[in-house]
Design an enzyme around this catalytic site. Structure first.
Site, PDB file in Angstrom:
ATOM      1  CD  GLN A  62      -2.771  -1.221   2.456  1.00  0.00           C
ATOM      2  OE1 GLN A  62      -3.483  -0.250   2.693  1.00  0.00           O
ATOM      3  NE2 GLN A  62      -2.757  -2.300   3.232  1.00  0.00           N
ATOM      4  CE  LYS A  72      -0.484  -9.554 -11.395  1.00  0.00           C
ATOM      5  NZ  LYS A  72       0.107  -9.470 -10.059  1.00  0.00           N
TER       6      LYS A  72
END
Length: 315
Positions: A99, A194
């Site tokens: 984060q 991805k």
């Protein structure tokens, strides 16, 4: 110059701290780390540390990231108030590192907040391994040594290295890491494209590079739920890879990770380090091989304590 070298640890990964002490030829400084009946944490340093060079070994990892983080901060504060000469937070796994930026409106930058916690608590220096995002070093106002686990991880990989291997990054963000492994092993590089729809959910689409008929080694920094890893292994098999091995520094292994790895027949071995204790997870997954970073961290601590160069370990 500081006085004695002292190693302090909490309950996050005491085995790693003891192994570091074994390499340094010293003993752990006794530390009380318990919990009051209402859930509050109690920390007490059991030896005199005035003027000493103290290293606190405490990853902020699962199964209780928040408890381990608060333990770390309380130990730093206790040492600061005990007049330690210098306090170094040795954080093998830095929790909240994923984060590191705002990904949506009104969201925190948690990695920065955690860095503030650690700094305010009393850390004069930070040592960590394979930060998920290297720019987190800039969140601190003190020196940060972000070590690489590559020297440790390459030892078992060199045993299987041959002219028919390919190093694979499981996503575009890990290309730099995978390229460094490919360079050291003199191997080609491939990338798995991805697409991630939700947190902890990833779908591998296709492979960029040639993996057909080769032994593929997937290189990553973290295995969390193993969704990315297992999806990458399956798509590599479809593209013709003959053998698939994974290596990652931090084995978070949360939720269904162990079950997913066991169920992914294309994945033959998973090499990880001991930055995070696996507990019974290793027994539940015979594919996992653990290599230790204790010697690397001990050398780093020794060099910092003696005023020697730490950059010599960045190989």
């Amino acid at each position: 110059m500081y006085s004695d070298l002292k190693i302090v640890t909490g309950s996050a990964n005491p085995d790693l701290a003891k192994a570091i002490c074994d390499h340094l030829g010293c003993q752990l400084t006794p530390t009380l780390a318990t919990t009051f009946s209402d859930g509050e944490l109690r920390i007490e340093i059991g030896d005199n540390v005035r003027g000493d060079d103290v290293f606190v070994v405490q990853p902020t990892c699962s199964p209780n990231v928040n408890r381990n983080l608060v333990q770390l901060c309380l130990m730093l504060d206790a040492l600061k108030r005990a007049s330690a000469g210098r306090i170094t937070a040795v954080i093998p796994y830095y929790g909240y590192a994923r984060q590191d930026r705002k990904v949506s409106p009104r969201a925190p930058i948690s990695a920065k907040t955690v860095a503030d916690f650690i700094s305010v608590s009393g850390a004069d220096r930070v040592v960590t391994i394979d930060l998920h995002a290297g720019q987190i070093q800039g969140f601190f106002n003190c020196p940060v040594d972000n070590l690489y686990a590559a020297p440790v991880m390459l030892e078992p990989l060199r045993q299987i290295a041959n002219d028919n291997i390919v190093i694979v990054s499981p996503d575009a963000g890990g290309v730099e890491r995978a390229r460094s492994y490919a360079k050291r092993l003199n191997a080609p590089l491939a990338i798995v494209d991805k697409r991630r729809d939700k947190p902890n959910q990833a779908q591998a689409m296709h492979v960029i590079g040639d993996v057909e008929g080769k032994s593929a080694i997937i290189v990553d920094d973290i295995i969390d739920t193993a969704g990315t890893l297992c999806a990458a292994a399956d798509v590599l098999l479809k593209y013709g890879a003959t053998e698939i091995i994974a290596c990652a520094t931090h084995p978070v292994m949360s939720g269904p990770a162990i079950d997913r790895i066991n169920a992914t027949e294309s994945l033959k071995r998973v090499i990880v380090t001991d930055t995070i204790p696996l507990g019974d997870k290793k027994d539940r997954c015979p594919k996992i091989q653990v290599v230790s970073v204790a010697a690397l961290m001990a050398k780093t601590i020794h060099n910092i304590h003696t005023g020697s160069s730490v950059s010599v370990l960045f190989v």
